[in-house]
Design an enzyme around this catalytic site. Sequence first.
Site, PDB file in Angstrom:
ATOM      1  N   CYS A 104       1.929  -4.509   1.481  1.00 25.79           N
ATOM      2  CA  CYS A 104       1.561  -5.982   1.369  1.00 25.79           C
ATOM      3  C   CYS A 104       2.964  -6.683   1.131  1.00 25.79           C
ATOM      4  CB  CYS A 104       0.562  -6.375   0.097  1.00 25.79           C
ATOM      5  SG  CYS A 104       0.273  -7.958  -0.314  1.00 25.79           S
ATOM      6  N   HIS A 121       0.220  14.030   2.515  1.00 28.68           N
ATOM      7  CA  HIS A 121      -0.785  15.083   2.338  1.00 28.68           C
ATOM      8  C   HIS A 121      -0.519  16.304   3.352  1.00 28.68           C
ATOM      9  CE1 HIS A 121      -2.951  13.451  -0.985  1.00 28.68           C
ATOM     10  NE2 HIS A 121      -3.148  12.390  -0.287  1.00 28.68           N
ATOM     11  N   SER A 123       2.499  -1.666  -2.506  1.00 22.59           N
ATOM     12  CA  SER A 123       1.212  -0.894  -2.499  1.00 22.59           C
ATOM     13  C   SER A 123       1.844   0.716  -2.504  1.00 22.59           C
ATOM     14  CB  SER A 123       0.552  -1.204  -1.334  1.00 22.59           C
ATOM     15  OG  SER A 123      -0.168  -2.416  -1.631  1.00 22.59           O
TER      16      SER A 123
END
Lengths: 141, 141
Positions: free
Chosen positions: A81, A66, A61
Amino acid sequence: MKAIGRHIILEMWGCQNLDSVQTAEQALREMVDALDVNLLDLHVYPFSPVGVTGMAIVSESHLVIHTWPEHGYAAVDIFTCGAPREPQAAVDVLRRHYQPERVGVMEINRGQMDLPQHELATPTRLHPQQSRGSRTPAYSA
Amino acid sequence: MKAIGRHIILEMWGCQNLDSVQTAEQALREMVDALDVNLLDLHVYPFSPVGVTGMAIVSESHLVIHTWPEHGYAAVDIFTCGAPREPQAAVDVLRRHYQPERVGVMEINRGQMDLPQHELATPTRLHPQQSRGSRTPAYSA
């Protein structure tokens, strides 16, 4: 309950190194190693006047950072996952690189499956008389 | 309460077109337009045997789609800081492209600031006597 993926949401405050492209890249690479996931792509984008976004796409995934240096804040998402390791390994990497004063963590199961029928058929609610506190009626009929 | 970003977490089940690179790319481009955010980078990664990951990096943060066609499921994250439009516009795009039978949506404030002191000083808890049900004690002193 079965779920397809695990999504760890991190809120880090009072951080160092938030405006560094190198720190974001290095942290993402070490998170990939720590989680033992397969890196497909990695980009770090600097913003003007400050702040960076770092994104690692992995077979399992994604990982994203940020940063808002003006607030001492970084938002990190670790969505996996089938990663073989516990997400804590990646949190340790982030703590080392960003030295946050405070960290908030929330985990969400993504792709959570409905309960199978046989589980739904099993009564799971406590009988009122077994509820917390086990209060006995003050009267009897 | 003030927050730095909005993070919309979507769970979509019973979807169509989940194994299409073109659908993921087109959906991301239309979501970017619908949200009126600034696209910096866009990649879609196909997986073997099935599934795609699509990632749009925007000045305002990121949009990501992961699909699991074998489960009819897509996980979508819409993380924006200062997007001029409501996230619902992007959800409408997703509904059109993936035609989900069921959609779950959760919104998380990212970078939530502490309450200002003057807000904390205002009592916001209900007095016990105003609690739900407004139960009156059965006795009086």
